[in-house]
Design a protein around this motif. Structure first.
Motif, PDB file in Angstrom:
ATOM      1  N   UNK A  39       0.826  -1.194   0.000  1.00  0.00           N
ATOM      2  CA  UNK A  39       0.000   0.000   0.000  1.00  0.00           C
ATOM      3  C   UNK A  39       0.861   1.245   0.000  1.00  0.00           C
ATOM      4  N   UNK A  40       0.254   2.394   0.252  1.00  0.00           N
ATOM      5  CA  UNK A  40       0.986   3.659   0.286  1.00  0.00           C
ATOM      6  C   UNK A  40       0.370   4.565   1.351  1.00  0.00           C
ATOM      7  N   UNK A  41       1.078   5.647   1.655  1.00  0.00           N
ATOM      8  CA  UNK A  41       0.632   6.587   2.673  1.00  0.00           C
ATOM      9  C   UNK A  41       0.477   7.976   2.062  1.00  0.00           C
ATOM     10  N   UNK A  42      -0.660   8.601   2.349  1.00  0.00           N
ATOM     11  CA  UNK A  42      -0.839  10.026   2.061  1.00  0.00           C
ATOM     12  C   UNK A  42      -0.265  10.746   3.275  1.00  0.00           C
ATOM     13  N   UNK A 120      -8.836   2.438   3.835  1.00  0.00           N
ATOM     14  CA  UNK A 120      -8.325   3.795   4.026  1.00  0.00           C
ATOM     15  C   UNK A 120      -8.320   4.050   5.525  1.00  0.00           C
ATOM     16  N   UNK A 121      -7.106   4.134   6.105  1.00  0.00           N
ATOM     17  CA  UNK A 121      -6.973   4.171   7.568  1.00  0.00           C
ATOM     18  C   UNK A 121      -6.236   5.429   8.028  1.00  0.00           C
ATOM     19  N   UNK A 140     -11.395   4.575  10.226  1.00  0.00           N
ATOM     20  CA  UNK A 140     -10.927   3.580   9.264  1.00  0.00           C
ATOM     21  C   UNK A 140     -12.093   3.246   8.343  1.00  0.00           C
ATOM     22  N   UNK A 141     -11.822   3.165   7.044  1.00  0.00           N
ATOM     23  CA  UNK A 141     -12.872   2.824   6.074  1.00  0.00           C
ATOM     24  C   UNK A 141     -12.413   1.614   5.268  1.00  0.00           C
ATOM     25  N   UNK A 142     -13.271   0.614   5.169  1.00  0.00           N
ATOM     26  CA  UNK A 142     -12.928  -0.635   4.498  1.00  0.00           C
ATOM     27  C   UNK A 142     -13.741  -0.803   3.223  1.00  0.00           C
ATOM     28  N   UNK A 143     -13.178  -1.577   2.284  1.00  0.00           N
ATOM     29  CA  UNK A 143     -13.900  -1.904   1.066  1.00  0.00           C
ATOM     30  C   UNK A 143     -14.174  -0.705   0.180  1.00  0.00           C
ATOM     31  N   UNK A 144     -13.177   0.164   0.032  1.00  0.00           N
ATOM     32  CA  UNK A 144     -13.347   1.370  -0.777  1.00  0.00           C
ATOM     33  C   UNK A 144     -12.881   1.082  -2.216  1.00  0.00           C
ATOM     34  N   UNK A 184      -2.598   9.201   6.131  1.00  0.00           N
ATOM     35  CA  UNK A 184      -3.639   8.218   5.802  1.00  0.00           C
ATOM     36  C   UNK A 184      -2.997   7.053   5.057  1.00  0.00           C
ATOM     37  N   UNK A 185      -3.224   5.847   5.550  1.00  0.00           N
ATOM     38  CA  UNK A 185      -2.707   4.633   4.919  1.00  0.00           C
ATOM     39  C   UNK A 185      -3.754   4.089   3.959  1.00  0.00           C
TER      40      UNK A 185
END
Length: 847
Positions: A39-42, A120-121, A140-144, A184-185
């Motif tokens: 993944x990546x980080x904002x 999105x965490x 935390x948001x899942x399944x985006x 944000x991960x």
């Protein structure tokens, strides 16, 4: 990648400021070769740019100025305003472009044939730190799915930095609001069959050689958010299953093409464990690798997909204390003195009533004390140990106990009934009056002898004589309180059950034993009156000093610590400042200073219970009941009153020993009068005659004692600290009930009721002032000096004790729930932590 976006593999331990705690940790884990989804980080630079470009920093600063203290309503309003501003502002174009590029790169890396789902965490810079955990406070948001949705949810994560709980937590932890940034991960989702949480050390009982796993079907959100009762496993570090409990696992949070959905789990799957031996083996290995990499216990999140375990997160366990100090003061050749393979029934009593470390002279007192108990037991048929409980000194100067307990013998068959029959013809009240009168006369006689004696050898003779007579008082006391107990208690219980039934039995019985004017309750009333005087006139007033003086005339012989059966502890008369600690605790809330209020409530509860029994019994049975009730209540009063007299006798022996110490100081045999407590009883004559140079031994013993006391202050009982007790091959006292969730700890029920509140750890009297109205008192033990705290606390938890211990009796008297015998409670629990105390079932639950 630019400053706004970083791949997880580009991050390391130095990336906290740009990637937040979660992002930096994931980078560390990936670079350690652990199985972490890519993944990546904002970065936090993106968050700062978003606030700067939209002019939000000044608006937020001004909005925060309106918050006063921790006013929850003001915090809620500020949270709504700031969150909406952040979500509504447009994300800078350059950040959007870089985010889109990063998303495409991740899509290619995953090689997915269909649309890719990500999580999105939030990842705050003050999150997952060793000293504080903001975990769960940011979103935390899942399944985006899709780039536009990712941008939208990144802003939602930024806004969650300003949730009401996050603002409140920063205030309580003294973090400056605008110095906490948020990254944000964005991470590829694992479509997991099972997932959950794994602690690489057991945070419930503090054991670092255990792994605690909670697991459920589907995504781990159901476990992390507490939406289900998961399967729980306690493993050894080798992977052996020490304990497992089947959870109900009612729901399954699944990843679908439409996003996240919640489904019910079929009954057939709910009745099976969601992890097998292969998965547990993988988790054990993962725990080893993670803990080895970080060098400390970790709280991890994991997911299982197609037979492989993925690591989703790791953070320090903030509720675990640092590695405990080595309190072992045995020499390399020393052996444990107490060699039982299992705990004797009397050992818990020893630990409960000898709650503080003992000096060599204390051990002499201890030996006589327990010999008095054993003599009483022998009359009912118990077999006495062949060897006496004697202190033994090790090379290190540590003095430990060779403990032997009585055991059941065939003689109990004929001696027991005979003793019981004899007791029926003896009047307990008359015997008690004789006991108290004899104790008062003895104290007066011994104080006179001490006053008139300046000869050290003569005083030693008085002390040795006093120890033997103390043994006799103990024998009489235990014979006295044990006499009518069995039959009277049986009749009492039977009549209550007949009147109100089994369901109400415990509650009614408890209320029937309230409003008792026993010595400790009367002492507490006096303490509250002193606190009232302090509140009205001030602690520096003459009225306050007079109140203290009058109190000490009656209660000055009580020990400043512990239960007072030994002779080394200073008395309240010697350390009146200890009373100030209690007064300070009581002054925390003037509403509790009505000394009659709680007693009136107890009287009301007593009358209601008595009326209930009256309604349920016929006239003749009720007459029998009132006689038995009077006996039982009288027995409780005598039991507590007799403890008070034993403390007065021990206080007299304490004064005699100090007088001897001062005489030995005059002869230059010892340096300080209190050094006398570090001389064995058998050595006193040789020291007084100048035949034994004790200086070197005293230094070693005092150093060893200091180490034992240091352990005691940190929650390690002195019997354990001195190595007197081996590791028993028994089931652990702290264990999960099969029907309980993994956050419950079983102890012994001591006082009925349920209360939820904040923990206040009080290990000794110097910490009394920490306790505030409504707190849950958590302590190693309690003794009479602690009694006023039960007026302040709303529930109590102790590490040692029984339903008949001081904490249990006083908690019932004040009508607050209590659970005792929770091993290591002062280490497991933390100040401010919320727990539920269920005194009816003997369970505490971590909330």
């Amino acid at each position: 990648m630019s400053n706004y976006i970083k791949k997880l593999k580009e991050l390391n331990k130095d990336s906290l400021l740009e990637a937040g705690g979660k992002g930096a940790n994931l980078g560390i884990l990936i670079n350690a070769g652990l199985p972490v989804p890519p993944g990546f980080v904002v970065t936090t630079s993106a968050y700062d740019a978003h606030l700067e470009r939209s002019g939000l920093k000044e608006r937020i600063t001004k909005r925060l100025e309106k918050i006063k203290g921790q006013d929850i309503n003001e915090i809620l309003e500020a949270s709504k305003d700031i969150s909406s501003w952040i979500e509504e502002a447009q994300m800078p174009i350059e950040i959007q472009k870089e985010l889109n590029i990063a998303f495409d790169s991740l899509y290619k890396k995953m090689g997915v044939g269909e649309k890719m789902s990500v999580s999105v965490r939030s990842s705050a810079t003050a999150e997952d730190l060793p000293t504080a955990s903001f975990a769960g406070q940011h979103e935390t948001y899942l399944g985006i799915y899709g780039k536009e949705n990712v941008i939208k949810h990144v802003k939602k994560c930024w806004a969650s930095l300003w949730s009401s709980q996050a603002i409140n937590y920063r205030i309580s932890m003294n973090f400056e609001h605008l110095k906490v940034d948020l990254a944000v991960v964005v991470q590829a989702m694992i479509d997991s069959e099972a997932a959950g949480v794994m602690f690489t050390a057991n945070p419930v009982n503090g054991k670092r050689d255990e792994i605690l796993i909670s697991a459920g079907y589907g995504l781990g959100e159901a476990v992390v958010s507490g939406l289900i009762t998961p399967d729980s496993f306690v493993l050894s570090k080798k992977g052996d299953i020490k304990e497992k409990n089947l959870g109900s696992k009612e729901i399954n949070i699944k990843l679908t093409k439409r996003g996240i959905v919640t489904e019910k789990v079929p009954d057939s799957k709910r009745k099976s464990y969601c992890l097998g031996s292969n998965e547990l083996k993988q988790l054990t290995k993962l725990a080893e690798l993670v803990e080895k990499h970080y060098g400390s216990p970790q709280d991890t999140e994991w997911a299982l997909s197609e037979g492989k375990i993925y690591l989703l997160q790791a953070r320090p366990i903030t509720t675990m204390e640092a590695e405990s100090e080595d309190f072992n003061i045995l020499g390399s050749e020393d052996k444990i003195i107490y060699q039982g393979k299992k705990a004797d029934f009397g050992l818990q009593s020893v630990m409960e009533h000898s709650a503080y470390p003992h000096t060599p002279l204390d051990f002499a007192c201890f030996t006589h004390f327990y010999q008095g108990i054993y003599t009483s037991f022998s009359e009912t048929g118990f077999k006495m140990p062949k060897e006496k409980n004697i202190p033994i000194e090790r090379e290190s100067g540590c003095v430990a106990l060779s403990y032997q307990a009585p055991s059941i013998s065939p003689a109990i068959i004929w001696k027991g009934p005979k003793s019981l029959i004899n007791s029926l013809f003896k009047d307990t009240n008359i015997l008690w009056q004789d006991f108290s009168r004899e104790a008062n006369e003895w104290i007066k006689r011994m104080d006179t002898a001490k006053k008139n004696t300046n000869d050290a050898e003569k005083l030693i003779k008085f002390i040795k004589q006093g120890m033997k007579e103390y043994e006799n008082f103990v024998y009489k006391r235990f014979s006295l309180i044990g006499m009518p107990g069995g039959i009277t208690e049986y009749k009492f219980n039977k009549l209550i059950k007949k009147a109100v039934g089994k369901e109400k039995f415990e509650e009614v019985k408890e209320n029937l034993l309230r409003a008792l004017p026993f010595r400790t309750a009367l002492q507490n009333k006096e303490m509250i009156k002193i606190a009232q005087t302090a509140a009205i006139n001030g602690k520096g007033s003459q009225a306050f000093e007079d109140a203290i003086d009058n109190f000490l005339k009656e209660y000055g012989d009580r020990p400043s610590i512990g239960a007072g059966r030994m002779i080394s502890p200073s008395t309240w008369s010697e350390k009146p400042e200890m009373i100030n600690e209690i007064i300070d605790a009581l002054l925390c809330d003037t509403s509790i200073l009505d000394s009659e209020e709680s007693f009136k409530k107890q009287e009301e509860a007593y009358k209601v219970a008595k009326d209930l029994v009256k309604k349920g019994l016929k006239c003749d049975d009720y007459k029998k009941f009132t006689k038995v009730l009077e006996k039982i209540r009288n027995m409780v009063i005598i039991r507590e009153e007799s403890v008070f007299y034993l403390e007065k006798i021990a206080g007299c022996l304490h004064r005699m020993a100090l007088k001897l110490g001062s005489l030995l100081v005059k002869k230059d045999y010892i340096n300080d009068a209190e050094d006398v407590f570090f001389i064995f009883l058998e050595e006193l004559n040789s020291v007084a005659e100048g035949k034994l140079n004790i200086e070197e031994k005293l230094n070693k013993r005092k150093k060893a004692f200091d180490k034992v006391y240091e352990a005691h202050e940190k929650g390690v009982h002195w019997l354990v600290a001195t190595g007197s007790i081996p590791v028993f091959e028994l089931k652990e006292k702290i264990k999960q009930d099969k029907n309980d969730a993994s956050n419950s700890i079983k102890g012994s029920a001591a006082s009925r009721g349920v209360y939820e509140g904040q923990v206040c750890i009080v290990r000794n009297p110097s910490e009394f002032k920490k306790l505030k109205k409504g707190d849950i008192l958590v302590s190693p033990y309690t003794s009479p000096i602690w009694t006023p705290l039960f007026k302040v606390a709303s529930a109590a938890v102790t590490e040692i004790g029984s339903p008949t211990s001081h904490a249990a009796i006083v908690a019932r008297e004040y009508g607050i729930p209590a659970v005792v015998a929770i091993d290591n409670a002062t280490s497991i629990l933390k100040d401010g932590q919320r727990i539920r105390v269920d005194g009816t079932n003997g369970v505490i639950t971590l909330l």
